[in-house]
Design an enzyme around this catalytic site. Structure first.
Site, PDB file in Angstrom:
ATOM      1  N   LYS A 117      -2.763   0.309  12.419  1.00 32.18           N
ATOM      2  CA  LYS A 117      -1.742   1.146  11.669  1.00 32.18           C
ATOM      3  C   LYS A 117      -0.529   1.785  11.903  1.00 32.18           C
ATOM      4  O   LYS A 117      -0.520   2.144  13.200  1.00 32.18           O
ATOM      5  CB  LYS A 117      -3.050   2.172  10.725  1.00 32.18           C
ATOM      6  CG  LYS A 117      -2.657   2.618   9.233  1.00 32.18           C
ATOM      7  CD  LYS A 117      -2.561   1.205   8.326  1.00 32.18           C
ATOM      8  CE  LYS A 117      -2.373   2.307   7.116  1.00 32.18           C
ATOM      9  NZ  LYS A 117      -3.131   1.087   5.973  1.00 32.18           N
TER      10      LYS A 117
HETATM   11  P1  NAD Z   1       1.508   4.543  -2.878  1.00 33.56           P
HETATM   12  O1  NAD Z   1       2.521   5.389  -2.271  1.00 33.56           O
HETATM   13  O2  NAD Z   1       1.644   3.525  -3.552  1.00 33.56           O
HETATM   14  O3  NAD Z   1       1.141   5.574  -3.895  1.00 33.56           O
HETATM   15  C1  NAD Z   1       0.186   6.886  -4.051  1.00 33.56           C
HETATM   16  C2  NAD Z   1      -0.375   7.793  -5.176  1.00 33.56           C
HETATM   17  O4  NAD Z   1      -1.104   8.790  -4.267  1.00 33.56           O
HETATM   18  C3  NAD Z   1       1.030   7.866  -5.642  1.00 33.56           C
HETATM   19  O5  NAD Z   1       0.888   7.936  -7.373  1.00 33.56           O
HETATM   20  C4  NAD Z   1       1.584   9.038  -5.193  1.00 33.56           C
HETATM   21  O6  NAD Z   1       2.078  10.066  -6.214  1.00 33.56           O
HETATM   22  C5  NAD Z   1       0.090   9.763  -5.586  1.00 33.56           C
HETATM   23  N1  NAD Z   1      -0.654  10.757  -4.790  1.00 33.56           N
HETATM   24  C6  NAD Z   1      -0.529  11.218  -3.297  1.00 33.56           C
HETATM   25  N2  NAD Z   1      -0.671  12.443  -2.938  1.00 33.56           N
HETATM   26  C7  NAD Z   1      -1.907  12.502  -4.286  1.00 33.56           C
HETATM   27  C8  NAD Z   1      -2.641  13.965  -4.294  1.00 33.56           C
HETATM   28  N3  NAD Z   1      -2.873  15.232  -3.482  1.00 33.56           N
HETATM   29  N4  NAD Z   1      -3.051  13.585  -5.391  1.00 33.56           N
HETATM   30  C9  NAD Z   1      -2.900  12.947  -6.303  1.00 33.56           C
HETATM   31  N5  NAD Z   1      -2.194  11.451  -6.406  1.00 33.56           N
HETATM   32  C10 NAD Z   1      -1.457  11.895  -5.361  1.00 33.56           C
HETATM   33  O7  NAD Z   1       0.522   4.166  -2.525  1.00 33.56           O
HETATM   34  P2  NAD Z   1      -0.883   2.730  -1.995  1.00 33.56           P
HETATM   35  O8  NAD Z   1      -0.250   1.466  -1.308  1.00 33.56           O
HETATM   36  O9  NAD Z   1      -1.306   3.118  -3.617  1.00 33.56           O
HETATM   37  O10 NAD Z   1      -1.723   3.538  -1.768  1.00 33.56           O
HETATM   38  C11 NAD Z   1      -3.528   4.902  -2.271  1.00 33.56           C
HETATM   39  C12 NAD Z   1      -4.284   4.402  -1.526  1.00 33.56           C
HETATM   40  O11 NAD Z   1      -5.005   3.006  -1.320  1.00 33.56           O
HETATM   41  C13 NAD Z   1      -3.670   4.565   0.134  1.00 33.56           C
HETATM   42  O12 NAD Z   1      -4.909   5.679   0.503  1.00 33.56           O
HETATM   43  C14 NAD Z   1      -4.201   3.590   1.072  1.00 33.56           C
HETATM   44  O13 NAD Z   1      -4.084   3.680   2.239  1.00 33.56           O
HETATM   45  C15 NAD Z   1      -5.366   2.813   0.149  1.00 33.56           C
HETATM   46  N6  NAD Z   1      -4.905   1.652   0.492  1.00 33.56           N
HETATM   47  C16 NAD Z   1      -3.301   0.921  -0.089  1.00 33.56           C
HETATM   48  C17 NAD Z   1      -2.839  -0.942  -0.272  1.00 33.56           C
HETATM   49  C18 NAD Z   1      -1.961  -1.444  -0.300  1.00 33.56           C
HETATM   50  O14 NAD Z   1      -1.914  -2.481  -0.449  1.00 33.56           O
HETATM   51  N7  NAD Z   1      -0.603  -0.295  -0.841  1.00 33.56           N
HETATM   52  C19 NAD Z   1      -4.208  -1.642   0.784  1.00 33.56           C
HETATM   53  C20 NAD Z   1      -5.815  -0.211   1.243  1.00 33.56           C
HETATM   54  C21 NAD Z   1      -5.597   0.771   0.778  1.00 33.56           C
END
Ligand code: NAD
Length: 428
Positions: A117
Site C-alpha cells: 500500500k
Molecule cells: P474515494 O476517494 O473514491 O471515495 C471516498 C468517499 O468517502 C467519498 O465519497 C468521500 O466524500 C467519503 N468520505 C471521506 N471521509 C468520509 C467520512 N468521514 N464520512 C463519510 N464519508 C467520507 O475512495 P474509494 O476508492 O471509494 O475508497 C473507499 C474505501 O474503499 C476505502 O476504505 C478504500 O480503501 C476502500 N477500497 C477501495 C478500492 C478501490 O478500488 N477504489 C478497493 C478496495 C477497497
C-alpha cells in the site's frame, strides 16, 4: 479542486491504530490455525517500509515538502499489489495495516500477489490540478525503485483515481524510456486500462451482499441499505445494489448524508453528485443526516465505504443493521467486531467484501502483460465467479471453525500465505 477533505470522522475520536487492529486480527487467525511460531513472527510484520520526503513546486512558486510511504507486507505469492491513498490523516501505521490487509485480500481470492500500500499525507482538496500532478509525479519517481510490473503494482484508493494512475504510469515510463502499462492498474482505457475496473470494487460488494442474503434467506426487495461514502466504491455499490432490487435509503459523503426511508433514486443522486460534488441538497431526500447518524439507522444492511474505525466500542451497541458489508478497509475495530458477534450481526469482512477491485486489477495486469484485451462481459463474469467461490470457501471455513466470516477469511488467506512461505523455505 473541491474544498478540504478533513472532517469530523467518528473514528478519529477513538483513533484505533489500524496496524494494531490488523495484527490482532492476524493473531486470532494464527491461533485458530495453530500456526508455527516462526511463521507467525514472519507474517505479523510488514517486510519493507519505505518513507519518502519530497519537494513539490506549488502554483505560487514556493516549494513544499510532502511525506509519503510505500509499504510491502508480503511478496511470497507474487508481486506486491495495493492502492495509493492521498489524505491528511495518512500515517505509517495506517499504510502498514492496509498493506497487510492487501496480502490477505489477494490470498482470499487466490490471486498470485502479495500485499502493498502507499499513501501521501496531503489534503487533495487544497491542491490545484497542477500541484496534484507535480506531487504525484515526484512521489512516483521517489518510489520507482520499488514499483513495477514484476515487483509492486499500485492502484487507486481514497482520493486517487484513473488520472493519478495515468501520471504514475507516464512518470515511470518516461524514466525507463518506453511505455510500461502494467506498472499500475486502474488506468484509463486509452493507455491499457481494463473494461470493468472502475466499477469492480462496487460490483464485488454487490456480489458478496447477494451471497450473504442468499444464505440468510433474504430477498433483495425486503432489504433496506445505508451506504457511508459515495466515492468510487460507495456510489457504484449503491447503483448496482439498487439495480438488484435492494432499497437504498441512505448515502453520505465527507460533507454528510441524505436519508429517505422510502428509498433514494440512485441514478438521480449520482447526477446530483456529479453536478454539485456532494450528495447533500438532493431534492429526493426526506432529511439530511450526519455520517454517524447514518450508521445507526434502522436498516437491514449497512455498507461502510469510506475510511477506517467507523464501528467502535462507542457505537457498536447502537447499530441496528443485521448485516454489515465492509466495502471500506478496516471500518470495524476488534472491540466492535466482538459486540457485533455477540449481537448476531453478520459482518462480511473487508478482505473479502472489497476484493473485487484487486481482482479486476489482476485482470488488467494480465491483459497489459499479454497486450490482449478482454470484453467487459467476460471480465464481469470472471469477477463474479471468483467472488462467489471466495465467499463459499470463507463461509465453509467459518462454519468448520465455528467462527465469524472475518476469521473464516483470515484462515483461508493466512493458510495460503503460510503454506507458500513454508514450502519456499527461509533464504539463504
Ligand atoms: P474515494 O476517494 O473514491 O471515495 C471516498 C468517499 O468517502 C467519498 O465519497 C468521500 O466524500 C467519503 N468520505 C471521506 N471521509 C468520509 C467520512 N468521514 N464520512 C463519510 N464519508 C467520507 O475512495 P474509494 O476508492 O471509494 O475508497 C473507499 C474505501 O474503499 C476505502 O476504505 C478504500 O480503501 C476502500 N477500497 C477501495 C478500492 C478501490 O478500488 N477504489 C478497493 C478496495 C477497497
Amino acid at each position: 479542486m473541491a474544498s478540504s477533505v478533513l472532517t469530523d470522522l467518528p473514528g478519529t475520536v477513538e483513533a484505533a491504530n489500524p496496524y494494531v487492529t490488523a495484527q490482532r486480527q492476524f493473531d486470532q487467525a494464527a491461533a485458530i490455525l495453530q500456526l508455527d511460531p516462526g511463521l507467525r513472527a514472519v507474517l505479523r510484520e510488514v517486510r519493507r517500509e519505505f518513507t519518502v520526503n519530497f519537494p513539490v513546486r506549488m502554483d505560487n512558486g514556493s516549494i513544499r515538502v510532502f511525506t509519503g510511504y510505500r509499504i510491502q507486507h508480503n511478496l511470497t505469492r507474487g508481486p506486491a499489489k495495493g492502492g495509493i491513498r492521498y489524505h491528511p490523516q495518512v500515517s505509517l501505521d495506517e499504510v502498514k495495516a492496509l498493506s497487510m490487509w492487501m496480502t490477505w485480500k489477494c490470498a482470499v481470492t487466490n490471486l498470485p500477489y502479495g500485499g502493498a500500500k502507499g499513501g501521501v499525507i496531503c489534503d487533495p482538496g487544497q491542491l490545484s490540478m497542477q500541484e496534484l500532478e507535480n506531487l504525484t509525479r515526484r512521489y512516483a519517481s521517489e518510489i520507482s525503485i520499488l514499483i513495477g510490473p514484476e515487483s509492486d503494482i499500485p492502484a487507486p484508493d481514497v482520493n486517487t483515481n484513473q488520472q493519478t494512475m495515468a501520471w504514475i504510469m507516464d512518470t515511470i515510463s518516461m524514466e525507463k524510456g518506453y511505455s510500461i502499462p502494467a506498472t499500475v492498474t486502474g488506468k484509463p482505457l486509452s493507455i491499457g486500462g481494463s473494461e470493468g475496473r472502475p466499477a469492480a470494487t462496487g460490483r464485488g460488494v454487490m456480489v458478496v451482499t447477494m451471497e450473504a442474503c442468499k444464505r440468510l434467506g433474504w430477498e433483495p426487495q425486503q432489504c433496506s441499505v445505508a451506504i457511508q461514502g459515495f466515492g468510487n466504491v460507495g456510489s457504484v455499490s449503491a447503483d448496482l445494489l439498487q439495480g438488484q432490487g435492494f432499497k437504498v435509503v441512505a448515502v453520505s459523503d465527507v460533507y454528510g448524508g441524505i436519508y429517505n426511508p422510502d428509498g433514494l433514486d440512485i441514478p438521480a443522486v449520482l447526477a446530483h453528485h456529479a453536478a454539485t460534488g456532494r450528495v447533500g441538497g438532493f431534492a429526493g431526500a426526506r432529511e439530511e443526516i450526519s455520517n454517524s447518524a447514518l450508521l445507526e439507522l434502522p436498516v437491514t444492511i449497512l455498507i461502510p465505504a469510506a475510511l477506517e474505525n467507523q464501528f467502535t466500542m462507542q457505537n457498536a451497541a447502537r447499530i441496528q443493521a443485521k448485516l454489515v458489508v465492509e466495502a471500506a478497509n478496516g471500518p470495524t475495530t476488534p472491540e466492535a467486531d466482538d459486540i457485533f458477534h455477540q449481537r448476531g450481526i453478520v459482518v462480511v469482512p473487508d478482505i473479502l467484501a472489497n476484493a473485487g477491485g484487486v481482482t479486476v486489477s489482476y485482470f488488467e495486469w494480465v491483459q497489459d502483460l499479454q497486450s490482449f484485451f478482454w470484453e467487459e462481459e467476460e471480465i464481469n463474469a470472471r469477477l463474479t465467479r471468483i467472488m462467489e467461490l471466495a465467499y463459499r470457501q470463507v463461509d465453509e471455513l467459518a462454519q468448520q471453525h465455528r467462527t465469524t466470516l472475518r476469521m473464516g477469511a483470515y484462515c483461508l488467506a493466512v493458510k495460503r500465505v503460510a503454506d507458500a512461505t513454508a514450502v519456499r523455505g527461509i533464504y539463504p
